[in-house]
Enzyme design. Structure first.
Site, short mmCIF file in Angstrom:
data_model
loop_
_atom_site.label_atom_id
_atom_site.label_comp_id
_atom_site.label_asym_id
_atom_site.label_seq_id
_atom_site.Cartn_x
_atom_site.Cartn_y
_atom_site.Cartn_z
N TRP A 60 0.00 -7.14 9.25
CA TRP A 60 0.63 -7.99 10.25
C TRP A 60 0.36 -9.48 10.03
O TRP A 60 0.95 -10.32 10.70
CB TRP A 60 0.09 -7.61 11.65
N ASN A 61 -0.55 -9.85 9.12
CA ASN A 61 -1.02 -11.25 9.12
C ASN A 61 -0.01 -12.25 8.56
O ASN A 61 0.01 -13.40 8.97
CB ASN A 61 -2.39 -11.39 8.43
N ARG A 92 7.13 -10.45 -1.01
CA ARG A 92 6.59 -10.36 -2.37
C ARG A 92 6.62 -8.93 -2.89
O ARG A 92 6.59 -8.73 -4.10
CB ARG A 92 5.22 -11.00 -2.48
N GLY A 106 -3.44 -4.08 2.82
CA GLY A 106 -4.12 -3.79 4.08
C GLY A 106 -5.59 -3.54 3.82
O GLY A 106 -6.16 -4.03 2.83
N GLU A 152 -3.41 -4.05 -2.55
CA GLU A 152 -3.99 -5.36 -2.28
C GLU A 152 -4.83 -5.19 -1.02
O GLU A 152 -4.31 -5.04 0.07
CB GLU A 152 -2.86 -6.38 -2.10
N LEU A 153 -6.15 -5.14 -1.22
CA LEU A 153 -7.04 -4.67 -0.15
C LEU A 153 -7.93 -5.80 0.37
O LEU A 153 -7.59 -6.96 0.25
CB LEU A 153 -7.85 -3.48 -0.68
N CYS A 172 -6.66 -12.17 3.80
CA CYS A 172 -7.58 -11.53 2.86
C CYS A 172 -8.15 -12.53 1.87
O CYS A 172 -9.16 -12.27 1.24
CB CYS A 172 -6.89 -10.37 2.14
#
Ligand code: ADP
Length: 491
Positions: free
Chosen positions: A163-164, A172, A241, A263-264, A297
């Protein structure tokens, strides 16, 4: 105050124009309105949309699978033109999208406008990439035969976003997948489905054929996603996430040996050396920490400052943190919005409280204002002990812990003392040191004398538990392609 009176007439008009539910093929599945989208600055409902179930998700995969062959066979110039038209359409809808981002996610409007520009840029970048897909031709070293390679789309993809950055996290992935010739089932976060639905509308309006991109909005992510992961027609998962959910998805991906991009989480160190331009370091620190209210992140999670300049750096950082104005992001004076929800604020408060319990000092902030919404003051902590939870976990909020180091080796050791490895930042005027640090940081990205690394033309991604694969750059499209090798003799 009722929910209605907290939303202006202009805001209501933009909210009402959002499609009412998932895009599956050519259909908007907008019957019912049981997924409530909250304004994190008030806690009230902005808009309700249809809450998709597993049948909708499976119908989206049906549509993506049915559209795959024709999309893969579409010439790359046509694909490129559709991506470019989507770039133009996103920019033409900048005001509408920025307002929706601020309403459903909370960040100040100026930051939402910046996200729209950044998010649109992925479509421009991938429209340029789409028409440049090539191959190779080489004589076999042993002579005789020739070795050819070609790049082909992996097939239907599942794209899951947080959500960010409601727009940029989507573009992307979607831009790269479409450029490569893959069809898409896109599932945005349940907190921010509205921006995603408008993106679906813009893609269709830009000429994307029905079924090539499907948008599934729903509240129960596990039940929507599990059946898709088990379906052999799906050929790729790209997820952004938490590391915990990424790990669950990798477990599911193992069943069908799915191509996976993850992508963590991050735990970015921000190093400031004695020889740094301190004013520039403070400005960079504010970007690295406070862009998106710290809910990123790549947000600086730990400030590691050489002892000789720690007091000056902390004073500069504190002054700028104090100047942040809390409030609803639609107010032009506001420079810090709320956190996304109660759980997000509770986590940031827990990490802050733990640091204080272990002896950290609150230099500024630390409080929760007496008003609705999920606000937390911009906070600076010093004297944070090494065993505080905040040194090991992502705070995902406006909290800046500052600790000191004495020399380069200690700085690198502290920076790398984490299972995460997304990005690191370093401020120094010594070019040799800058390159040494860049080589020694165990991260996928490094910001040298800059607090922002995001760029559509650069490969974004991490090492260690921060993930697998890269988004953007030349690498981004390759995540959605298989390389096929053909060998043939000349005679
Ligand atoms: P965050 O903590 O930032 O909300 P999450 O990893 O929980 O991050 O969520 C990121 C995205 O993953 C969201 O779109 C969410 O709906 C989705 N998600 C959460 N749990 C699962 C799951 N078990 N399977 C698939 N997607 C999930």
């Amino acid at each position: 105050m009722s929910a209605q009176t907290q939303v202006s007439a202009d805001e209501r008009a933009v909210l009402d124009a959002v499609p009412g539910g998932s895009l599956v093929g050519d259909d908007w599945r907008d019957a019912g309105a049981d997924l409530d989208v909250e304004d994190p600055s008030t806690g009230s409902t902005l808009r309700s949309v249809a809450d998709a179930g597993p049948d909708d998700a499976m119908a989206a995969l049906d549509a993506a699978a049915a559209a795959q062959a024709e999309w893969a066979a579409t010439d790359t110039r046509t694909r490129s033109d559709i991506l470019r038209a989507t770039y133009d359409a996103i920019l033409a809808a900048k005001d509408e999208l920025a307002l929706l981002i601020t309403l459903e996610m909370g960040k100040p409007l100026t930051e939402s406008v910046a996200e729209v520009t950044y998010g649109a840029d992925f479509f421009r970048w991938f429209s340029e990439q789409a028409a440049h897909v090539g191959g190779t031709y080489r004589p076999a070293p042993t002579g005789g035969s020739r070795l050819l390679t070609m790049r082909q789309p992996v097939g239907p993809t599942l794209l899951i976003t947080p959500w960010n950055f409601p727009l940029a996290m989507a573009t992307r992935k979607v831009g790269a997948a479409l450029a490569a010739g893959c069809t898409v089932v896109f599932k945005p976060a349940e907190q921010t489905p509205l921006t995603a639905l408008v993106l679906g509308r813009l893609l269709r309006a830009a000429g994307l054929p029905a079924g090539v991109a499907n948008v599934v909005v729903g509240s129960d992510a596990p039940s929507l996603i599990r059946p898709l992961m088990a379906d052999p027609r799906l050929r790729k998962i790209s997820f952004t996430g938490s590391t915990a959910v990424g790990s669950t998805l990798l477990g599911q991906a193992a069943q069908n040996i799915l191509r996976s991009s993850m992508e963590l989480g991050g735990n970015a160190p921000f190093l400031v050396f004695d020889d740094a331009d301190v004013e520039a370091a403070v400005d960079g620190a504010m970007v690295a920490k406070m862009r998106n209210g710290g809910e990123s992140c790549v947000a600086a999670n730990r400030f590691l400052v050489q002892a000789g300049i720690a007091a000056e750096f902390t004073a500069g950082l504190t002054e700028q943190m104090r100047a942040r104005v809390l409030g609803r992001g639609t107010d032009p004076d506001v420079t810090l919005g709320p956190l996304i929800d109660a759980a997000g604020r509770d986590k940031a408060l827990a990490l802050l409280g733990d640091a204080v319990d272990r002896g950290a000092e609150v230099v500024t902030g630390g409080g929760v204002p007496d008003r609705p919404g999920w606000f937390l003051e911009a906070t600076v902590l010093t004297g944070v002990p090494a065993d505080a939870r905040i040194t090991g976990e992502e705070v995902f909020g406006p909290v800046a812990p500052v600790t000191t180091f004495t020399d380069e080796d200690e700085a690198v050791r502290l920076a790398n003392d984490t299972e995460f490895g997304l990005v690191g930042y370093a401020y120094t005027r010594d070019v040799g040191r800058a390159l040494r640090i860049a080589e020694r940081l165990e991260t996928g990205m490094v910001g040298l004398n800059q607090g922002l690394v995001s760029n559509a033309a650069a490969p974004f991604g991490g090492v260690k538990q921060s993930g697998l694969g890269r988004e953007g750059g030349d690498e981004g499209i390759a995540e959605y392609q298989n390389v096929k090798y053909v060998g043939l003799p000349l005679d």
